[in-house]
Design a protein around this motif. Structure first.
Motif, PDB file in Angstrom:
ATOM      1  N   LEU A 281     -11.032  -3.706  -3.698  1.00  0.00           N
ATOM      2  CA  LEU A 281     -10.955  -3.612  -2.236  1.00  0.00           C
ATOM      3  C   LEU A 281     -12.298  -3.182  -1.654  1.00  0.00           C
ATOM      4  O   LEU A 281     -12.695  -3.634  -0.577  1.00  0.00           O
ATOM      5  CB  LEU A 281      -9.861  -2.617  -1.834  1.00  0.00           C
ATOM      6  N   ASN A 282     -12.981  -2.330  -2.375  1.00  0.00           N
ATOM      7  CA  ASN A 282     -14.303  -1.882  -1.923  1.00  0.00           C
ATOM      8  C   ASN A 282     -15.226  -3.083  -1.734  1.00  0.00           C
ATOM      9  O   ASN A 282     -15.953  -3.186  -0.745  1.00  0.00           O
ATOM     10  CB  ASN A 282     -14.867  -0.916  -2.970  1.00  0.00           C
ATOM     11  N   LYS A 283     -15.191  -3.999  -2.705  1.00  0.00           N
ATOM     12  CA  LYS A 283     -16.039  -5.190  -2.597  1.00  0.00           C
ATOM     13  C   LYS A 283     -15.598  -6.061  -1.428  1.00  0.00           C
ATOM     14  O   LYS A 283     -16.430  -6.593  -0.696  1.00  0.00           O
ATOM     15  CB  LYS A 283     -15.974  -6.006  -3.893  1.00  0.00           C
ATOM     16  N   VAL A 284     -14.280  -6.222  -1.290  1.00  0.00           N
ATOM     17  CA  VAL A 284     -13.774  -7.060  -0.204  1.00  0.00           C
ATOM     18  C   VAL A 284     -14.204  -6.482   1.146  1.00  0.00           C
ATOM     19  O   VAL A 284     -14.556  -7.214   2.069  1.00  0.00           O
ATOM     20  CB  VAL A 284     -12.228  -7.154  -0.275  1.00  0.00           C
ATOM     21  N   ALA A 285     -14.221  -5.142   1.211  1.00  0.00           N
ATOM     22  CA  ALA A 285     -14.538  -4.490   2.488  1.00  0.00           C
ATOM     23  C   ALA A 285     -15.937  -4.831   2.975  1.00  0.00           C
ATOM     24  O   ALA A 285     -16.213  -4.761   4.170  1.00  0.00           O
ATOM     25  CB  ALA A 285     -14.393  -2.979   2.333  1.00  0.00           C
ATOM     26  N   MET A 286     -16.827  -5.190   2.049  1.00  0.00           N
ATOM     27  CA  MET A 286     -18.181  -5.538   2.482  1.00  0.00           C
ATOM     28  C   MET A 286     -18.195  -6.823   3.287  1.00  0.00           C
ATOM     29  O   MET A 286     -18.988  -6.970   4.195  1.00  0.00           O
ATOM     30  CB  MET A 286     -19.078  -5.723   1.270  1.00  0.00           C
ATOM     31  N   THR A 287     -17.337  -7.765   2.917  1.00  0.00           N
ATOM     32  CA  THR A 287     -17.361  -9.050   3.599  1.00  0.00           C
ATOM     33  C   THR A 287     -16.199  -9.211   4.586  1.00  0.00           C
ATOM     34  O   THR A 287     -16.358  -9.853   5.613  1.00  0.00           O
ATOM     35  CB  THR A 287     -17.309 -10.204   2.577  1.00  0.00           C
ATOM     36  N   HIS A 288     -15.063  -8.655   4.249  1.00  0.00           N
ATOM     37  CA  HIS A 288     -13.897  -8.814   5.125  1.00  0.00           C
ATOM     38  C   HIS A 288     -13.278  -7.456   5.450  1.00  0.00           C
ATOM     39  O   HIS A 288     -12.154  -7.175   5.016  1.00  0.00           O
ATOM     40  CB  HIS A 288     -12.827  -9.691   4.470  1.00  0.00           C
ATOM     41  N   PRO A 289     -13.995  -6.624   6.168  1.00  0.00           N
ATOM     42  CA  PRO A 289     -13.456  -5.273   6.414  1.00  0.00           C
ATOM     43  C   PRO A 289     -12.070  -5.298   7.059  1.00  0.00           C
ATOM     44  O   PRO A 289     -11.228  -4.443   6.761  1.00  0.00           O
ATOM     45  CB  PRO A 289     -14.484  -4.632   7.335  1.00  0.00           C
ATOM     46  N   MET A 290     -11.835  -6.277   7.917  1.00  0.00           N
ATOM     47  CA  MET A 290     -10.556  -6.297   8.622  1.00  0.00           C
ATOM     48  C   MET A 290      -9.389  -6.510   7.666  1.00  0.00           C
ATOM     49  O   MET A 290      -8.300  -5.987   7.877  1.00  0.00           O
ATOM     50  CB  MET A 290     -10.539  -7.406   9.671  1.00  0.00           C
ATOM     51  N   ALA A 291      -9.619  -7.288   6.599  1.00  0.00           N
ATOM     52  CA  ALA A 291      -8.526  -7.612   5.686  1.00  0.00           C
ATOM     53  C   ALA A 291      -8.047  -6.382   4.934  1.00  0.00           C
ATOM     54  O   ALA A 291      -6.907  -6.322   4.484  1.00  0.00           O
ATOM     55  CB  ALA A 291      -8.980  -8.685   4.694  1.00  0.00           C
ATOM     56  N   VAL A 292      -8.913  -5.400   4.796  1.00  0.00           N
ATOM     57  CA  VAL A 292      -8.584  -4.240   3.968  1.00  0.00           C
ATOM     58  C   VAL A 292      -7.917  -3.136   4.778  1.00  0.00           C
ATOM     59  O   VAL A 292      -7.297  -2.240   4.228  1.00  0.00           O
ATOM     60  CB  VAL A 292      -9.870  -3.731   3.277  1.00  0.00           C
ATOM     61  N   THR A 293      -8.014  -3.208   6.107  1.00  0.00           N
ATOM     62  CA  THR A 293      -7.539  -2.082   6.924  1.00  0.00           C
ATOM     63  C   THR A 293      -6.074  -1.745   6.674  1.00  0.00           C
ATOM     64  O   THR A 293      -5.676  -0.597   6.823  1.00  0.00           O
ATOM     65  CB  THR A 293      -7.738  -2.367   8.425  1.00  0.00           C
ATOM     66  N   ASN A 294      -5.267  -2.759   6.269  1.00  0.00           N
ATOM     67  CA  ASN A 294      -3.856  -2.475   5.986  1.00  0.00           C
ATOM     68  C   ASN A 294      -3.682  -1.428   4.899  1.00  0.00           C
ATOM     69  O   ASN A 294      -2.665  -0.749   4.842  1.00  0.00           O
ATOM     70  CB  ASN A 294      -3.155  -3.756   5.525  1.00  0.00           C
ATOM     71  N   CYS A 295      -4.671  -1.335   4.002  1.00  0.00           N
ATOM     72  CA  CYS A 295      -4.539  -0.424   2.868  1.00  0.00           C
ATOM     73  C   CYS A 295      -5.093   0.963   3.185  1.00  0.00           C
ATOM     74  O   CYS A 295      -5.103   1.834   2.316  1.00  0.00           O
ATOM     75  CB  CYS A 295      -5.274  -0.965   1.652  1.00  0.00           C
ATOM     76  N   ASN A 296      -5.578   1.162   4.406  1.00  0.00           N
ATOM     77  CA  ASN A 296      -6.271   2.413   4.701  1.00  0.00           C
ATOM     78  C   ASN A 296      -5.436   3.656   4.440  1.00  0.00           C
ATOM     79  O   ASN A 296      -5.942   4.654   3.931  1.00  0.00           O
ATOM     80  CB  ASN A 296      -6.766   2.421   6.157  1.00  0.00           C
ATOM     81  N   ILE A 297      -4.155   3.591   4.776  1.00  0.00           N
ATOM     82  CA  ILE A 297      -3.318   4.782   4.586  1.00  0.00           C
ATOM     83  C   ILE A 297      -3.200   5.114   3.105  1.00  0.00           C
ATOM     84  O   ILE A 297      -3.341   6.270   2.696  1.00  0.00           O
ATOM     85  CB  ILE A 297      -1.930   4.558   5.212  1.00  0.00           C
ATOM     86  N   ASP A 298      -3.001   4.066   2.284  1.00  0.00           N
ATOM     87  CA  ASP A 298      -2.915   4.314   0.843  1.00  0.00           C
ATOM     88  C   ASP A 298      -4.224   4.884   0.318  1.00  0.00           C
ATOM     89  O   ASP A 298      -4.242   5.745  -0.549  1.00  0.00           O
ATOM     90  CB  ASP A 298      -2.615   3.017   0.103  1.00  0.00           C
ATOM     91  N   MET A 299      -5.313   4.394   0.866  1.00  0.00           N
ATOM     92  CA  MET A 299      -6.604   4.850   0.356  1.00  0.00           C
ATOM     93  C   MET A 299      -6.909   6.274   0.794  1.00  0.00           C
ATOM     94  O   MET A 299      -7.528   7.017   0.046  1.00  0.00           O
ATOM     95  CB  MET A 299      -7.706   3.897   0.780  1.00  0.00           C
ATOM     96  N   GLU A 300      -6.453   6.637   1.976  1.00  0.00           N
ATOM     97  CA  GLU A 300      -6.699   8.015   2.409  1.00  0.00           C
ATOM     98  C   GLU A 300      -6.047   9.006   1.472  1.00  0.00           C
ATOM     99  O   GLU A 300      -6.581  10.085   1.216  1.00  0.00           O
ATOM    100  CB  GLU A 300      -6.209   8.207   3.852  1.00  0.00           C
ATOM    101  N   SER A 301      -4.888   8.625   0.910  1.00  0.00           N
ATOM    102  CA  SER A 301      -4.247   9.561  -0.014  1.00  0.00           C
ATOM    103  C   SER A 301      -5.009   9.615  -1.337  1.00  0.00           C
ATOM    104  O   SER A 301      -4.861  10.569  -2.099  1.00  0.00           O
ATOM    105  CB  SER A 301      -2.792   9.173  -0.242  1.00  0.00           C
ATOM    106  N   LEU A 302      -5.825   8.597  -1.603  1.00  0.00           N
ATOM    107  CA  LEU A 302      -6.595   8.599  -2.855  1.00  0.00           C
ATOM    108  C   LEU A 302      -7.812   9.516  -2.789  1.00  0.00           C
ATOM    109  O   LEU A 302      -8.451   9.784  -3.797  1.00  0.00           O
ATOM    110  CB  LEU A 302      -7.058   7.179  -3.206  1.00  0.00           C
ATOM    111  N   ILE A 303      -8.150   9.984  -1.588  1.00  0.00           N
ATOM    112  CA  ILE A 303      -9.319  10.861  -1.467  1.00  0.00           C
ATOM    113  C   ILE A 303      -9.131  12.105  -2.326  1.00  0.00           C
ATOM    114  O   ILE A 303     -10.078  12.669  -2.849  1.00  0.00           O
ATOM    115  CB  ILE A 303      -9.561  11.240   0.014  1.00  0.00           C
ATOM    116  N   SER A 304      -7.873  12.515  -2.488  1.00  0.00           N
ATOM    117  CA  SER A 304      -7.633  13.716  -3.301  1.00  0.00           C
ATOM    118  C   SER A 304      -7.274  13.354  -4.736  1.00  0.00           C
ATOM    119  O   SER A 304      -6.729  14.165  -5.466  1.00  0.00           O
ATOM    120  CB  SER A 304      -6.525  14.534  -2.670  1.00  0.00           C
TER     121      SER A 304
END
Lengths: 177, 887
Positions: free
Chosen positions: B316-339
């Motif tokens: 997803l990190n790689k995808v975010a470089m070219t298609h940031p909008m496509a990844v936004t759906n996963c933002n909530i899941d990723m925020e929980s990964l910060i910890s």
């Protein structure tokens, strides 16, 4: 262009990061010094993590490393950064389970050193020149577990002198301790 | 830790005692290896000795040629033993010893016998060993057996032969290629791993035959593959085919996409990941194609297995470089990964979030990161800092919270690399966002109050000297700088003296006070510091100085060294102290290698965790320095813009040439970067002949050939043109490379005396309107827009015709104009039917230009655009419209 999954190395280190067994399949680390430096970097990067229940993963110097620890043994499998980490994880899991089978569940440094031949054979049966040869732990253990499938060297056929030699060896070792 | 008690005691007694290899020594083991020669073999003991030998090799011990040969010869004796365990070890040690070709002959007959043994284990291993050690001639002898082995009913034997084939394809391709019938049969095998190995080999054999490969893949994608590994291979082959076809088929469904998509529902996770990754890496992937892949990756994000989470967030990190909008759906899941326990996963999650986050979420994100920063290693922190820098460039309005964050972490503990990353980021932000300047400079000042790194202190002092005098209140920096003169080492003190002098020179009001401070420095304990102080005092003291000296002083203080530092160093080393003073002008100004900035861009950058997009640092400074060092071009004035290099040759030709277009007010300079890729040649008098017949407004002024171009060391030739002042003249130029080629003796490296004149046709080069536009961003577009005179606004509507997507049209317009998009408006929301892009730039003549482009798409994918341009000069607004209607 080569597209096959490639393993760059397999490492088995002890709890201080010392090499118990290691096999390199790529030219990224041409000298023993380079290898030791890499092992040290991998060890110090991962030693504080808890990789005892699940296979863990990290990235280092454009490589992906999957690892798992048990007792005082640290298992690592390295692949390139483009590699599918789940393939590397399946190699690691195969290795880990095969060693567990071969050492009959007593997986620690002492057992590993006592049965280093089995560990070497295990490495040899999992990867051949960087290519995944087998990932099923049972198959690996069966192929590496030479003594159990050996038709010609059953215990009953051991000569008296061999049995004596074995006994003597055990005795001297226990005396020396 | 459920270890038996006894063991524990042993461990305590003597840590090393239990190692069977304690005190092991090579000499002794080699002695022990003599048991291999005993007439009565003891298999157990022999196995132990082999294990010891393997242990030594594994620990990095090396055997001399004699030792290895001796061991090898005695090992061959062990083939007499019927003990399978010992035989297995013999195979292993032979592979490790990798005997020379003259020795191999001794074991080949034994191994060939084993290859035809009834015991499967012997057959499989004998094949692997043989193939590892033999050469082509022997290979033809055993080829027949190998072909049989490939179709052997035992999968272990079959795999051994196939994998050996894969290895030997590199050394003896013509032989291995003859096995394709057998390999083809093995692809149908029921054994999973055999199928995997056979597929890999078959593909390798046919890889140059595109038709055959696509036929192979076409058949297999219909579902004959059992092994997950083989399925992964198939996915890789499929995406390669898609890549190759990419250019040929434009319309309709992407072939094989359905196959990739179906693999997302495979039961093996490795296949799902492989397919998801393949989809995200498709060229010009559409958001509709991306969605299913992102969905499975999102599921992985909450997996209990760390490897799965890592794999998903990395992709997803790689995808975010070219298609940031496509990844936004996963933002909530990723925020929980910060910890997340695993710090690699947490760092990837953060950097991904920083890329996909929108302006409103920045503050919340920064709060989360602050908690996280304290307990990760420096290398992860650097990744985060770099991500924040690019975020700041994207959302200039948010510089305040981002700058605060950076200054906070700057005060915390950290190593050199980490601190440097932070300082670099602050410097970039100060450069890009004028509003952030004063605040940022103060943060840097505070940092050098307590900075343990000399390098960083001097860099910051230098930067302060350039930026500080232009601020609203330069005097407030003086205290910080002068403190350095008291508290630091000589290097930093010297840098501080220079900075003080710059303030004194630039700010008339401060001059008397600076003079007092500098006077105190002339009693410094260090020579260099005293020298500098004295020198600057005399420059500053020149109150009623003529304009001439004023200019000299300015040049001295702010100008850069004309000659490259390396040349300067060599010249100074060669200089022998004599009556005659060292003459700076005698230092050669020719740059030996390409400018640094360019090299950086070309070299493979270390792309560690979630490699950040390249920092927005251009080679502009380097170019400017290079050009002003060439006397012919020194009079052209200030460099307005340098283009990025344009390739004029195909990849992998004998001579590789790219060109950089340098635009001046009334001149254009082409810089041809040439590389000679033929080791046996030396090129001399390399020149580029430019035909400007299709560029009427340009007339050739001068050219600067390259004297010599040895193998693999790039050099530059220049051609300069004159054009009407301030006019954005366009045209097409055709180029021919002329040179004298000399043969080079590969052994001695010396070139022959006689050369042959030759020429080489290069591709054409164009000057387009975008070359006259510098993409300079503005921090607050709305303000800037309001501040421009609405009288000069020009608005028009254009039809852009049917396009693949809205994003494509937006990108095309930005490219044609060569302008900087502001506030992240270059990214188009997926499925959006309308979009507004805000662009800013500087047109030749230093005219500021702002553009609002509104795009709309109708049902037939026809795209219409409304373009509003505001510029300080009405004629420039007209020119912009002319560019769009022309492009």
């Amino acid at each position: 262009m080569e597209l096959s999954p490639k393993v760059k190395n397999i490492l088995l280190l002890d709890s201080e990061g010392k090499r118990i067994a290691a096999k390199y399949y790529s030219d990224d680390w041409p000298t023993n010094t380079a290898k030791e430096a890499y092992e040290k970097a991998v060890f110090s990067k991962t030693k504080k993590t808890n990789a005892r229940t699940e296979v863990e993963v990290t990235a280092l110097e454009n490589n992906i490393i999957v690892y798992k620890f048990v007792q005082d043994l640290h298992f690592f499998v390295t692949g390139g950064e483009e590699e599918n980490e789940l393939i590397l994880a399946s190699v690691l899991q195969g290795l880990f389970d095969a060693v567990n089978l071969l050492l009959r569940g007593n997986v620690d440094k002492r057992e590993a050193l006592d049965n280093l031949d089995l560990i070497f054979l295990c490495f040899d049966e999992i990867i051949d020149g960087g290519i995944v040869l087998e990932t099923d732990a049972n198959v690996i253990a069966e192929k590496a577990g030479i003594n159990s499938i050996d038709p010609n060297a059953l215990l009953s056929e051991q000569t008296i002198s061999q049995a004596l030699a074995t006994a003597r060896e055990h005795l001297t070792r226990s005396l020396l301790k | 830790m459920a270890q038996p008690l006894v063991k524990k005691d042993d461990d305590l007694d003597d840590e090393l005692e239990f190692s069977p290899f304690m005190g092991i020594e090579k000499g002794a083991v080699l002695q022990e290896a003599r048991v291999f020669n005993d007439p009565q073999l003891d298999p157990r003991r022999c196995s132990q000795v082999i294990t010891k030998l393997l242990y030594l090799l594994n620990q990095g011990e090396s055997f001399t040629k004699v030792e290895a040969t001796e061991v090898f010869f005695s090992v061959t004796k062990l083939f007499q033993s019927k003990d399978t365990g010992l035989r297995r070890m013999v195979y292993l040690i032979i592979k490790e010893l990798s005997p020379g070709s003259d020795e191999v002959i001794i074991v080949t007959s034994s191994l060939m016998k084993d290859m035809n043994s009834k015991i499967d284990m012997y057959r499989a291993n004998a094949i692997r060993v043989l193939c590892r050690i033999i050469d082509g001639t022997l290979l033809t002898q055993i080829e027949r057996y190998l072909k049989q082995a490939i179709v052997d009913k035992n999968p272990v034997v079959s795999s051994a032969a196939l994998v050996s084939g894969l290895h030997m394809l590199k050394t003896n391709p013509e032989i291995v290629k003859r096995w394709s019938n057998e390999v083809q049969e093995a692809v149908q095998s029921r054994a999973a791993l055999v199928q995997f190995h056979a597929l890999a080999l078959l593909h390798q054999i046919r890889q140059n035959d595109r038709l055959a490969v696509s036929k192979l893949v076409g058949t297999l994608t219909r579902g004959a593959v059992r092994s997950p590994l083989a399925q992964c291979l198939l996915i890789r082959y499929t995406s390669q085919i898609i890549r190759d076809m990419g250019n040929h088929s434009q319309s309709g469904e992407r072939p094989f996409y359905d196959f990739l998509e179906s693999c997302l529902r495979h039961k093996a996770e490795m296949v799902i990941l492989e397919a998801a990754r393949a989809i995200t890496e498709l060229d010009g992937v559409s958001s509709r194609e991306l969605t299913p892949a992102i969905t499975v990756l999102q599921l992985f994000l909450s997996s209990p297995k760390p490897v799965l989470r890592f794999a998903a967030v990395r992709t997803l990190n790689k995808v975010a470089m070219t298609h940031p909008m496509a990844v936004t759906n996963c933002n909530i899941d990723m925020e929980s990964l910060i910890s997340d326990q695993n710090r690699s996963i947490a760092t990837l999650a953060i950097t991904t979030l920083l890329k996909t986050g929108n302006e409103s979420s920045v503050e919340r994100l920064m709060k989360q990161i602050t908690n996280f920063m304290s307990d990760i290693a420096d290398e992860f922190k650097i990744v985060v800092v770099e991500a924040i820098r690019s975020l700041c460039v994207k959302f200039p309005l948010k510089y305040r919270s981002l700058m605060n964050f950076l200054s906070n972490i700057l005060r915390e503990e950290g190593g050199f690399e980490y601190k440097r990353a932070i300082v670099d980021s602050i410097v970039t932000i100060i450069r890009d966002i004028p509003d952030a300047k004063e605040n940022g400079l103060l943060h840097l000042c505070e940092f050098i109050e307590d900075c343990e790194f000399t390098y960083l202190s001097t860099q910051i002092l230098h930067f302060l000297g350039i930026e500080g005098p232009n601020t609203s209140d330069p005097s407030k920096y003086i205290r910080y700088i002068y403190n350095r003169v008291h508290l630091e080492n000589a290097t930093v003190r010297a840098a501080a003296v220079c900075t003080l002098a710059k303030f004194g020179f630039m700010v008339e009001a401060l001059k008397p006070r600076i003079t007092v401070l500098l006077k105190r420095c002339i009693y410094d304990s260090d020579d260099e510091v005293r020298d500098r102080a004295t020198l600057f005092l005399s420059i500053l003291g020149n109150d009623d100085g003529l304009v001439e000296t004023d200019k000299d002083s300015r040049e001295f203080l702010f100008g850069s060294l004309e000659a490259p530092l390396v040349n300067m160093e060599t010249s100074l080393k060669n200089y022998e102290p004599s009556e005659e003073a060292f003459d700076v002008d005698s230092v050669p100004k020719e740059v030996k290698s390409q400018p640094l900035a360019e090299k950086k861009a070309k070299g493979k950058k270390p792309t560690g965790l979630g490699a950040p997009p390249p920092a927005p640092v251009s080679g502009f400074d380097a170019y400017e320095r290079l050009l002003s060092s060439i006397p012919e071009f020194a009079t052209f004035g200030k460099l307005f813009k340098s283009s990025s290099p344009v390739e004029l040759t195909e990849a992998e030709t004998e001579y590789s040439v790219n060109v950089v277009k340098h635009i001046f007010e009334s001149h254009v300079v082409f810089q041809y970067n040439c590389t000679n890729t033929v080791p046996e040649q030396l090129l001399e008098r390399v020149n580029v002949i430019v035909d400007a017949s299709e560029a009427e407004e340009f007339s050739e002024l001068s050219s600067k050939p390259l004297n010599s171009l040895p193998y693999d060391s790039p050099g530059q030739a220049f051609v300069a043109f004159e054009k009407p002042e301030g006019v954005p003249a366009v045209g097409k130029f055709s180029n021919t490379l002329t040179f004298v080629v000399k043969e080079v003796d590969p052994n001695t490296g010396e070139a022959e005396d006689d050369g042959v004149e030759d020429e080489y046709q290069l591709e054409d080069l164009e000057i387009v309107p975008a070359d006259y536009m510098v993409n300079v961003g503005v921090s607050n577009f709305r303000n800037a827009w309001e501040n421009m005179d609405p009288e000069n606004e020009l608005e028009d509507e254009y039809g852009l015709g049917p396009r693949e997507s809205l994003a494509e049209a937006v990108k095309a317009v930005i490219d044609v104009l060569g302008m900087q998009s502001c506030e992240g408006t270059e990214t188009v929301a997926s499925n959006a039917r309308s979009h507004t892009s805000l662009l800013s730039g500087l047109y030749i003549g230093n005219v500021k230009v702002l553009v609002k482009a509104q795009f709309g798409m109708d049902n037939r994918k026809e795209i219409a655009m409304k373009l509003a341009v505001r510029a300080d000069d009405q004629s420039v607004s007209e020119a912009i419209h002319a560019i769009v209607s022309g492009g």
